[in-house]
Write an enzyme that holds these catalytic residues in place. Structure first.
Site, PDB file in Angstrom:
ATOM      1  N   LYS A  11       0.858  -1.184   0.000  1.00  0.00           N
ATOM      2  CA  LYS A  11       0.000   0.000   0.000  1.00  0.00           C
ATOM      3  C   LYS A  11       0.903   1.246   0.000  1.00  0.00           C
ATOM      4  O   LYS A  11       1.865   1.311   0.738  1.00  0.00           O
ATOM      5  CB  LYS A  11      -0.896  -0.033   1.251  1.00  0.00           C
ATOM      6  CG  LYS A  11      -2.070   0.890   1.188  1.00  0.00           C
ATOM      7  CD  LYS A  11      -3.180   0.493   2.139  1.00  0.00           C
ATOM      8  CE  LYS A  11      -4.263   1.546   2.113  1.00  0.00           C
ATOM      9  NZ  LYS A  11      -5.526   1.118   2.701  1.00  0.00           N
ATOM     10  N   GLU A  55     -19.606  -3.692  10.658  1.00  0.00           N
ATOM     11  CA  GLU A  55     -20.527  -2.815  11.385  1.00  0.00           C
ATOM     12  C   GLU A  55     -21.650  -3.601  12.065  1.00  0.00           C
ATOM     13  O   GLU A  55     -22.095  -3.242  13.161  1.00  0.00           O
ATOM     14  CB  GLU A  55     -21.125  -1.775  10.423  1.00  0.00           C
ATOM     15  CG  GLU A  55     -20.142  -0.701   9.950  1.00  0.00           C
ATOM     16  CD  GLU A  55     -19.250  -1.130   8.788  1.00  0.00           C
ATOM     17  OE1 GLU A  55     -19.399  -2.270   8.290  1.00  0.00           O
ATOM     18  OE2 GLU A  55     -18.395  -0.311   8.377  1.00  0.00           O
ATOM     19  N   ARG A  93     -25.441  -0.104   7.357  1.00  0.00           N
ATOM     20  CA  ARG A  93     -25.105  -1.523   7.219  1.00  0.00           C
ATOM     21  C   ARG A  93     -25.691  -2.356   8.359  1.00  0.00           C
ATOM     22  O   ARG A  93     -26.032  -3.514   8.210  1.00  0.00           O
ATOM     23  CB  ARG A  93     -23.594  -1.688   7.309  1.00  0.00           C
ATOM     24  CG  ARG A  93     -22.818  -1.973   6.076  1.00  0.00           C
ATOM     25  CD  ARG A  93     -23.267  -3.221   5.379  1.00  0.00           C
ATOM     26  NE  ARG A  93     -22.885  -3.179   3.998  1.00  0.00           N
ATOM     27  CZ  ARG A  93     -21.681  -3.463   3.552  1.00  0.00           C
ATOM     28  NH1 ARG A  93     -20.750  -3.856   4.372  1.00  0.00           N
ATOM     29  NH2 ARG A  93     -21.415  -3.367   2.279  1.00  0.00           N
TER      30      ARG A  93
HETATM   31  C1  LIG Z   1     -19.047  -0.819   4.945  1.00  0.00           C
HETATM   32  C2  LIG Z   1     -17.846   0.070   4.941  1.00  0.00           C
HETATM   33  N1  LIG Z   1     -17.206   0.337   6.095  1.00  0.00           N
HETATM   34  C3  LIG Z   1     -16.112   1.138   6.095  1.00  0.00           C
HETATM   35  C4  LIG Z   1     -15.647   1.679   4.937  1.00  0.00           C
HETATM   36  C5  LIG Z   1     -14.465   2.654   4.948  1.00  0.00           C
HETATM   37  N2  LIG Z   1     -13.322   2.096   4.218  1.00  0.00           N
HETATM   38  C6  LIG Z   1     -13.035   2.468   2.954  1.00  0.00           C
HETATM   39  S1  LIG Z   1     -11.704   1.707   2.346  1.00  0.00           S
HETATM   40  C7  LIG Z   1     -11.442   0.872   3.784  1.00  0.00           C
HETATM   41  C8  LIG Z   1     -10.283  -0.061   3.923  1.00  0.00           C
HETATM   42  C9  LIG Z   1     -10.298  -1.082   2.875  1.00  0.00           C
HETATM   43  O1  LIG Z   1      -9.178  -1.907   3.032  1.00  0.00           O
HETATM   44  P1  LIG Z   1      -8.876  -3.019   1.951  1.00  0.00           P
HETATM   45  O2  LIG Z   1     -10.133  -3.665   1.523  1.00  0.00           O
HETATM   46  O3  LIG Z   1      -7.829  -3.910   2.475  1.00  0.00           O
HETATM   47  O4  LIG Z   1      -8.361  -2.192   0.710  1.00  0.00           O
HETATM   48  P2  LIG Z   1      -7.042  -1.270   0.591  1.00  0.00           P
HETATM   49  O5  LIG Z   1      -7.515   0.132   0.739  1.00  0.00           O
HETATM   50  O6  LIG Z   1      -6.084  -1.691   1.639  1.00  0.00           O
HETATM   51  O7  LIG Z   1      -6.547  -1.526  -0.766  1.00  0.00           O
HETATM   52  C10 LIG Z   1     -12.406   1.197   4.728  1.00  0.00           C
HETATM   53  C11 LIG Z   1     -12.482   0.673   6.094  1.00  0.00           C
HETATM   54  C12 LIG Z   1     -16.359   1.397   3.754  1.00  0.00           C
HETATM   55  N3  LIG Z   1     -16.010   1.918   2.574  1.00  0.00           N
HETATM   56  N4  LIG Z   1     -17.435   0.581   3.785  1.00  0.00           N
END
Ligand SMILES: Cc1ncc(C[n+]2csc(CCOP(=O)(O)OP(=O)(O)O)c2C)c(N)n1
Length: 607
Positions: A275, A354, A382
């Site tokens: 990342k 959530e 959610r």
């Molecule tokens: C239901 C929900 N909860 C929280 C989020 C906030 N959120 C956006 S990206 C993310 C992290 C995602 O991590 P990952 O899937 O590993 O992808 P990366 O960004 O590391 O590539 C979060 C918690 C969201 N988009 N949707």
């Protein structure tokens, strides 16, 4: 070919591996230069450059569909599908969306913004293709934090057992959510990575060993694996598991995707990426400071954000009451880092879960533990059933910090905090509040934790507070009444809650209304005594709410009036049922006729 000349991804098929690698270098350089100028998701996009190039090389978009989970990591996809020239408008009004967006391109085939939806969408896609007798592959791209979401597992459970349909799931494993990935599956992924020959080892052997020995070694490895190594969780679920491979090695990505493409079985393709790759600070960021960044050329923010002051207040509260905090993957956004370090025994990051968080909160409350659940308004949706059934129905005293309530600005329609008031309003027992100023904040936090027995919502917006607040001058204190008069006058009655009250104050001044302005800091229950007084003061009542209009304050006031024989004229200004898109907060207010100018117009027509 210059990046700015790209119209669609077909050109990519004619490039050599060297040229594809050069393309990756150019795209990463562009992202590094461009994102700080507009703000946007930096780290996730720096990690997916090679993957997206390889996907477009091996598959044929839009006949094949790339289904990005969340959709925040797809900037390279935007570039390869001809949108680079709009990047200077990223996340701005009428500009390029920061997420996958159906209106932008035929190559954008799944729009969500919320995590955990990609594998369900993949199943819908491949079932639809089969019904329509069309060809086309579906490829879900899911991060290691999103794949552990309940929805992802519900879908994986079905897809793995489905012998008639096959889907490809790329697991983009960077060991990070916004901050560090959490939970047992994150641990299992680490185990998978280390049980297999590590990528570094492979490269090392590749350099040292002649091809023949390497092949023999490969056979030996497979034999040893068959002898000693258990299947991993994905194989147990019925998938062909491929990986882990280096997700920045374009040659290897392409070679592996080409092998995966003709398979008949559903595949989990596990790639390991970094990342923030290419940005020295983002690469080592473990708290999520570079996950999303703001425009680095913009005016520096003055003062503190609502998230910060609420987090400070929760910290202050600990001298009065020990509170357990459940955090659904947003430690950075809700500014709870300090609390998480100070009280590790009373803080749990549950990941993107959530629903689980809400039910766990209910159970903690049932054991008389003081529990705080900070959650973005949009993501609280959610957990609708868990909040309704486990918290509201059973009247458990869980305190919700509803962050990003109202218009969120640049993230757009998938992230707007416009539905929480309606959602909580239809649930039994839930008290819903929103502070306007420091005094409200201090008494609502105190009241919510120390005096309340019901589920209690404190909603607060994105953005900065208009008052000075540091740790020392927060003085949590008991509540003194529900609604408050900001001023009393002989003119119309203007009612709102939260920082929106400033718009009403400004309208009153500009129009010289001599209005009565009421701070309805309790959206539910309403303050019947103050409302009675107000309804007797003037026949015209104007209610301003920065929410979708279904079940806000307005119907509660109307209901009270109907039951008590009031005939006052009442007018509401809200976002109605519109899908509210992205742009700066100010622009969005204007676009949807919620700004001062629009309020003045509405008041002129109404009065
Ligand atoms: C239901 C929900 N909860 C929280 C989020 C906030 N959120 C956006 S990206 C993310 C992290 C995602 O991590 P990952 O899937 O590993 O992808 P990366 O960004 O590391 O590539 C979060 C918690 C969201 N988009 N949707």
């Amino acid at each position: 070919m210059k990046l700015t000349d790209i119209k669609d991804p077909s050109f990519i098929k004619n490039l050599s591996i060297k040229e594809l690698e050069a393309l990756a270098v150019d795209i990463r350089a562009f992202l590094l230069e461009s994102i700080p100028n507009t703000g946007g998701h930096l780290s996730s996009n720096l990690g997916t450059v090679e993957l997206i190039i390889a996907l477009h090389y091996v598959f044929n978009s839009p006949d094949d569909a790339f289904i990005f989970d969340v959709g925040h990591q797809a900037y390279t996809h935007k570039i390869l599908t001809g949108r680079i020239n709009e990047f200077d408008t990223l996340r701005q009004t009428n500009g390029l969306s920061g997420y996958i967006n159906y209106h932008e391109s035929i190559h954008d085939q799944w729009e969500s913004g919320h995590a955990g939806t990609a594998i369900s969408a993949l199943m819908g896609y491949i079932y639809a293709k089969r019904m329509k007798e069309e060809s086309g592959e579906g490829i879900a791209i899911v991060g290691d934090a999103s794949i552990v979401n309940g929805m992802s597992f519900e879908a994986m459970n079905m897809l793995g057992s489905d012998k008639n349909h096959r889907g490809i799931v790329v697991l983009n494993d960077n060991e990070m959510s916004i901050s560090k990935s959490v939970g047992a599956l994150s641990g299992a992924l680490t185990k998978i990575r280390s049980m297999r020959l590590t990528i570094a080892m492979k490269k090392f052997w590749g350099r040292l060993t002649p091809h023949v020995i390497l092949r023999l070694f490969g056979r030996l490895k497979r034999a040893l694996r068959a002898l000693f190594q258990r299947q991993n969780i994905f194989e147990d679920l019925g998938y062909m598991y491929v990986g882990p491979i280096d997700g920045h090695d374009i040659r290897l990505l392409i070679k592996t995707l080409k092998r995966i493409k003709p398979l008949k079985k559903s595949v989990i393709f596990h790639i390991v990426t970094e990342k923030g790759k290419g940005h020295p600070l983002a690469e080592i960021d473990k708290i999520g400071a570079y996950h999303g960044i703001s425009n680095q050329n913009g005016k520096p923010k003055v003062g503190k954000s609502w998230s910060e002051v609420v987090a400070l207040s929760i910290d202050q509260l600990q001298t009065l009451k020990k509170t357990f905090v459940i955090m659904p993957a947003m430690t950075m956004g809700t500014k709870m880092q300090k609390f998480s370090v100070k009280y590790p025994d009373r803080y749990i990051d549950i990941g993107i879960a959530e629903e689980h968080g809400a039910t766990m909160a209910a159970s903690l409350a049932h054991q008389n533990i003081s529990v705080y659940y900070p959650i973005y308004a949009t993501f609280s949706q959610r957990a609708f059933d868990q909040i309704l059934n486990d918290i509201a129905r059973s009247d458990h005293h869980v305190v919700f910090g509803i962050d990003r309530a109202g218009i969120v600005g640049e993230d757009g329609s998938t992230h707007q905090g416009l539905f929480d008031v309606s959602m909580f309003s239809i649930m039994p027992n839930v008290v819903i509040t929103m502070p306007y100023d420091k005094d409200d904040l201090e008494s609502l936090i105190y009241h919510g934790f120390m005096e309340q027995k019901h589920p209690f919502v404190i909603r607060y917006p994105r953005g900065q507070v208009q008052f000075n607040l540091d740790e020392e001058n927060i003085k949590l204190k008991p509540l003194n009444g529900y609604w408050k008069y900001l001023r009393k006058g002989l003119g119309p009655v203007l009612i709102s809650y939260g920082p929106s009250l400033d718009i009403l104050k400004a309208a009153n001044e500009k129009m010289k209304l001599d209005a009565t302005i009421i701070n309805a800091r309790f959206i539910r229950p309403i303050d019947e005594k103050v409302l009675d007084e107000a309804l007797k003061l003037n026949t015209k009542v104007f209610i301003y709410e920065e929410i979708a209009n279904a079940a806000g304050l307005y119907p509660k006031v109307l209901d009270y009036m109907a039951k008590n024989g009031y005939k006052n004229d009442v007018c509401q200004k809200s976002l109605q049922d519109q899908v509210v898109t992205f742009g700066s907060y100010k622009d969005v207010l204007k676009k949807y006729a919620m700004d001062l100018e629009a309020v003045i117009k509405s008041l002129e027509a109404f009065l």
